[in-house]
Scaffold this motif. Structure first.
Motif, PDB file in Angstrom:
ATOM      1  N   ARG A  25     -16.150  11.335 -14.169  1.00 28.04           N
ATOM      2  CA  ARG A  25     -15.017  10.421 -14.215  1.00 28.04           C
ATOM      3  C   ARG A  25     -13.939  11.056 -13.339  1.00 28.04           C
ATOM      4  O   ARG A  25     -13.492  12.169 -13.625  1.00 28.04           O
ATOM      5  CB  ARG A  25     -14.533  10.318 -15.668  1.00 28.04           C
ATOM      6  N   LEU A  26     -13.547  10.374 -12.245  1.00 26.86           N
ATOM      7  CA  LEU A  26     -12.554  10.941 -11.333  1.00 26.86           C
ATOM      8  C   LEU A  26     -11.196  10.273 -11.527  1.00 26.86           C
ATOM      9  O   LEU A  26     -11.053   9.063 -11.380  1.00 26.86           O
ATOM     10  CB  LEU A  26     -13.026  10.767  -9.880  1.00 26.86           C
ATOM     11  N   ASN A  27     -10.224  11.099 -11.875  1.00 27.58           N
ATOM     12  CA  ASN A  27      -8.847  10.625 -12.070  1.00 27.58           C
ATOM     13  C   ASN A  27      -7.978  11.177 -10.950  1.00 27.58           C
ATOM     14  O   ASN A  27      -7.803  12.387 -10.847  1.00 27.58           O
ATOM     15  CB  ASN A  27      -8.288  11.204 -13.374  1.00 27.58           C
ATOM     16  N   ILE A  28      -7.441  10.301 -10.157  1.00 26.49           N
ATOM     17  CA  ILE A  28      -6.561  10.778  -9.080  1.00 26.49           C
ATOM     18  C   ILE A  28      -5.114  10.565  -9.514  1.00 26.49           C
ATOM     19  O   ILE A  28      -4.736   9.480  -9.957  1.00 26.49           O
ATOM     20  CB  ILE A  28      -6.822   9.998  -7.774  1.00 26.49           C
ATOM     21  N   LEU A  29      -4.313  11.621  -9.388  1.00 31.07           N
ATOM     22  CA  LEU A  29      -2.881  11.521  -9.725  1.00 31.07           C
ATOM     23  C   LEU A  29      -2.072  11.655  -8.433  1.00 31.07           C
ATOM     24  O   LEU A  29      -2.302  12.556  -7.639  1.00 31.07           O
ATOM     25  CB  LEU A  29      -2.477  12.637 -10.688  1.00 31.07           C
ATOM     26  N   GLY A  30      -1.142  10.759  -8.286  1.00 34.27           N
ATOM     27  CA  GLY A  30      -0.326  10.800  -7.057  1.00 34.27           C
ATOM     28  C   GLY A  30      -1.111  10.227  -5.900  1.00 34.27           C
ATOM     29  O   GLY A  30      -1.672   9.144  -6.015  1.00 34.27           O
ATOM     30  N   ASP A  31      -1.160  10.987  -4.805  1.00 36.40           N
ATOM     31  CA  ASP A  31      -1.913  10.569  -3.620  1.00 36.40           C
ATOM     32  C   ASP A  31      -1.329   9.317  -2.967  1.00 36.40           C
ATOM     33  O   ASP A  31      -2.029   8.585  -2.289  1.00 36.40           O
ATOM     34  CB  ASP A  31      -3.388  10.328  -3.965  1.00 36.40           C
ATOM     35  N   HIS A  32      -0.047   9.095  -3.210  1.00 34.70           N
ATOM     36  CA  HIS A  32       0.588   7.956  -2.561  1.00 34.70           C
ATOM     37  C   HIS A  32       1.091   8.417  -1.208  1.00 34.70           C
ATOM     38  O   HIS A  32       1.677   9.474  -1.092  1.00 34.70           O
ATOM     39  CB  HIS A  32       1.783   7.458  -3.377  1.00 34.70           C
ATOM     40  N   SER A  33       0.892   7.610  -0.214  1.00 29.49           N
ATOM     41  CA  SER A  33       1.498   7.934   1.078  1.00 29.49           C
ATOM     42  C   SER A  33       2.847   7.234   1.141  1.00 29.49           C
ATOM     43  O   SER A  33       3.292   6.621   0.185  1.00 29.49           O
ATOM     44  CB  SER A  33       0.582   7.492   2.214  1.00 29.49           C
ATOM     45  N   GLY A  34       3.489   7.329   2.272  1.00 27.70           N
ATOM     46  CA  GLY A  34       4.789   6.668   2.420  1.00 27.70           C
ATOM     47  C   GLY A  34       5.923   7.646   2.236  1.00 27.70           C
ATOM     48  O   GLY A  34       5.717   8.813   1.924  1.00 27.70           O
TER      49      GLY A  34
END
Lengths: 574, 220
Positions: free
Chosen positions: A418-427
């Protein structure tokens, strides 16, 4: 002639080492400039256009001393820089935030790695390589000035802006790596702007949002930041960037009668610039403000006064503007009203011209090499740079803890992830890369089945999932956090998804859970319950690959924490 | 002799407070029942406060003792100073800022040479308290213009010789003071057509600074 010698004698020594001929050029140039042209040199605005007509008008009107562009495609930015140099009568200082590699100016440049990642290698040569890459790639597109290295000391893990941009919390390592970076950078003739004097990383607040405070005592400061700056100055730092940061105990030591209300951020504090930086530390290079639209500057004084006062206080150059036309008039008015003397302007412009000469801009302009030809672009993401970045990733990824002895993992044992990505927002002004796809693909390539948590909508099914159902579905939960340090935010902590923290690790006793941060190294403060924790510091492709190699056991973890990843808390170690 | 300094009269050159003087004298005249108008006011230009009062009182049927006169002069100044509170940088006369920047850019020293004791107050109000390298005003002299004392004091404070100075003046008395001090006199506004000025300009925007430095060289 004797008088001339004494007036410019300081230019013959560290860090400019000018010849008599150079000094003569400065004298002639200075005397040929009108007051308006001199004032133009004081400014380093942000570049916002690549249109020839607009740029012609802009240079004609302001004749700035320098300029900085935000990253763009290498070929494009190189062309803009070439045009600017051809339009400018005095060669321009062209700067960029080359903190993590050539990507600080060219989007197709090498994202070598954040300084903290380099620090985690504990390998001075890697800092030098970061400098070499930044210098070569920056120079290839026409930059001659790097707003780097960051020599802030990350003493406070809550600080939202220093963090991965620093060489960590150990002053000796910061000094050692800062010098190595600068050495690498200078191989390409690019000047360093060491930042952010008098030192960020003590406060937990960001000087983009207020005038922050370095609360160290004079003795503590001398032993830490003071030692670092002294070493950088001895190693020929050509310029130093000043933060909108107050150093109240030192200001009081230097001016015992100073009232609390009178204590200014360093950009407006003559005692810190003249007494401390120039006289006590012996710095003879160029002093530039940090960006002046930052609140740390704007809230300290009315702008009409602050603009000329920054130069009067000892800064030689003024970075960015709210409105350049207005700032320019404020500078002129400050001269008229006596806030800023013409003698001080001359002194500042002399240093600006000296910096230009010391890196050869005058001669480069004559030979037409001030911005190299298009063929120079081939150095962007060259094989050598990629190889070094890969080595840096290999040496830096740090296993902070694995108290549950989970590692290494294999598809045989933990097939379904199960992969949980936190953040990783560009901009915004974030310069890192996105890692969601690269982790997903790399894990699949290893033979794992990966189910990506959908952050885009509320998942009621997930919210109400039983322990049994969860264990039936997954063998391992992996968190990957890419919460980047960026200007203008008050924290870089994890914000769990609402409602009911649906993506939080409630299940650590039910199913093996691992956490990897590719940015902020301090997430253990919020996930002390996760027993396997890895810091990788940067979000580039080399780091992602290296992390996969380490967690699958193909390669061992070689990085050492350059900061306290446990955040001074006992529970985070368990 | 090369010119290395410019001395500015304050009122009428840097800023105009003529209207405030007029309003204050008008108030005093009405209170005392003495005829007063703009024509009479013109006669007060460049003249000290006590001398101005004498001119006004010459139209009165009543005779005033010395202490009454001092009281009236004091009263006028109070009203005038009250009115000066309205001054701001917007009242700086056209051409002043550009000229000051231009002179500073050339390394020419600048000073104020004014008989007015209100000089520091006025400069503060218009935001130019720190603009000048030296200030000589009514608080430091015994003799008003046309005596050259205030200009000589300004030159002394600047550390230059009188013959290195150019004076900007709007009153005939000031032009005479400059000449008596051995300085070049530029007549501005009202004094632009005065026969003894070396150069006359309507206002400072009309001043050609290149020409200024050339003319005085050849004219002397």
């Amino acid at each position: 002639m004797i008088q001339v010698e004494s007036k410019y004698a300081h230019l013959k020594t560290k860090p400019f080492f000018l010849s008599d001929k150079d000094i003569q050029w400065i004298e002639v140039t200075l005397h040929s400039m009108s007051l308006r042209e001199k004032v133009g040199q004081l400014f380093c605005p942000i570049g916002s256009s690549d249109n020839e007509e607009e740029l012609t008008r802009f240079i004609e009107e302001f004749k700035p001393g320098g300029i900085m562009y935000r990253p763009n495609e290498g070929a494009k930015i190189q062309e803009t820089h070439r045009l600017l140099q051809s339009l400018s009568p005095v060669p321009l200082l062209i700067s960029a935030n080359l903190e993590a590699g050539g990507n600080g100016i060219a989007t197709d440049g090498t994202y070598f790695g954040k300084q903290l990642q380099v620090a985690a290698t504990d390998n001075e040569d890697m800092a030098r390589k970061l400098g070499v890459v930044a210098g070569r790639e920056g120079r290839a597109v026409g930059c001659n000035w790097a707003f780097a290295p960051v020599v802030d000391i990350d003493m406070n893990y809550q600080n939202p802006i220093t963090n991965v941009r620093t060489f960590g919390s150990n002053p000796e390592r910061v000094a050692k790596m800062g010098k190595a970076y600068m050495e690498g950078l200078s191989e390409s003739g690019v000047a360093a702007a060491v930042k952010h004097f008098p030192g960020d990383g003590v406060d937990d607040r960001d000087h983009h949002l207020l005038s922050s405070v370095n609360s160290l005592s004079p003795e503590e400061w001398d032993q830490t930041f003071g030692m670092v700056y002294k070493e950088m100055i001895e190693a020929n730092a050509k310029s130093i960037m000043i933060g909108h940061i107050k150093l109240p105990h030192y200001s009081r030591k230097l001016v015992p009668s100073i009232q609390d209300e009178e204590i200014m951020p360093a950009t407006l504090a003559p005692e810190l610039l003249n007494d401390l930086l120039r006289n006590q530390l012996g710095f003879n290079g160029l002093i530039i403000t940090d960006a002046t639209p930052m609140l740390g500057f704007t809230v300290s004084e009315k702008r009409e006064i602050a603009v000329p006062k920054a130069i009067a206080s000892g800064c030689d150059m003024f970075l960015f503007n709210r409105d350049i036309r207005e700032d320019y008039e404020f500078m002129m008015k400050g001269i008229e009203t006596g806030i800023l003397s013409v003698e001080r302007v001359d002194e500042a412009v002399t240093r600006i011209l000296a910096l230009k000469l010391s890196i050869g801009l005058h001669n480069q302009k004559i030979d037409g090499t001030i911005v190299p030809g298009q063929e120079a672009l081939s150095v962007l993401q060259s094989d050598e740079h990629k190889k070094w970045a890969s080595e840096c990733a290999d040496q830096s990824v740090t296993l902070v803890k694995d108290t549950q002895k989970l590692l290494p993992i294999s598809p045989n044992k933990y097939k379904r992830i199960r992969l949980n990505i936190l953040g990783d927002h560009s901009g915004g002004l974030k310069e890192g890369a996105s890692v969601t796809d690269s982790f997903l693909e790399a894990l699949q390539k290893e033979g794992f089945e990966v189910d990506l948590f959908d952050n885009s909508k509320v998942n009621f099914k997930e919210l109400l999932m039983s322990v049994h159902a969860l264990k039936e579905k997954y063998d391992l939960v992996l968190y990957v956090a890419n919460l980047e340090t960026a200007s203008n935010q008050t924290t870089v902590r994890i914000d769990w998804m609402q409602p009911l923290n649906v993506n939080a690790p409630w299940f650590v006793n039910e199913i093996p859970t691992m956490f990897i941060s590719v940015a902020n190294p301090y997430h253990l403060q919020d996930v002390p319950m996760i027993k396997t924790y890895i810091n990788a510091y940067s979000s580039n492709e080399f780091v992602v690959q290296s992390v996969i190699d380490k967690i699958t056991g193909r390669s061992e973890f070689k990085g050492t924490s350059p900061v306290d990843a446990y955040c001074g808390k006992w529970d985070t170690r368990l | 002799m090369n010119k290395s300094a410019v001395i500015f009269d304050l009122d009428g050159v840097i800023v105009s407070t003529d209207e405030y003087h007029y309003q204050a004298w008008k108030h005093i005249s009405e209170q005392e029942g003495i005829p007063f108008n703009r024509e009479i006011n013109e006669k007060l230009r460049g003249v000290s406060r006590m001398e101005s009062l004498e001119i006004i009182l010459s139209n009165s049927t009543k005779s005033y003792s010395e202490s009454e006169k001092l009281l009236l002069a004091e009263k006028k100044n109070e009203i005038y100073r009250e009115l000066l509170n309205h001054l701001s940088e917007k009242d700086i006369l056209p051409g002043v800022r550009e000229l000051i920047l231009n002179l500073k850019g050339r390394g020419i020293k600048i000073a104020i040479g004014s008989s007015s004791k209100n000089t520091p107050f006025i400069l503060e109000k218009i935001g130019m308290a720190s603009s000048f390298d030296a200030i000589a005003d009514g608080n430091g002299i015994k003799n008003s213009k046309p005596d050259p004392e205030v200009f000589l004091l300004a030159a002394q404070k600047l550390g230059v010789r009188p013959e290195e100075c150019i004076v900007m003046e709007d009153a005939e008395a000031g032009i005479e003071a400059a000449i008596a001090g051995g300085m070049v006199a530029v007549g501005v506004g009202a004094a632009s057509t005065y026969q003894n000025t070396h150069i006359g300009v309507e206002d400072l925007t009309k001043l050609n600074i290149e020409q200024l430095f050339e003319i005085k060289e050849s004219s002397r």
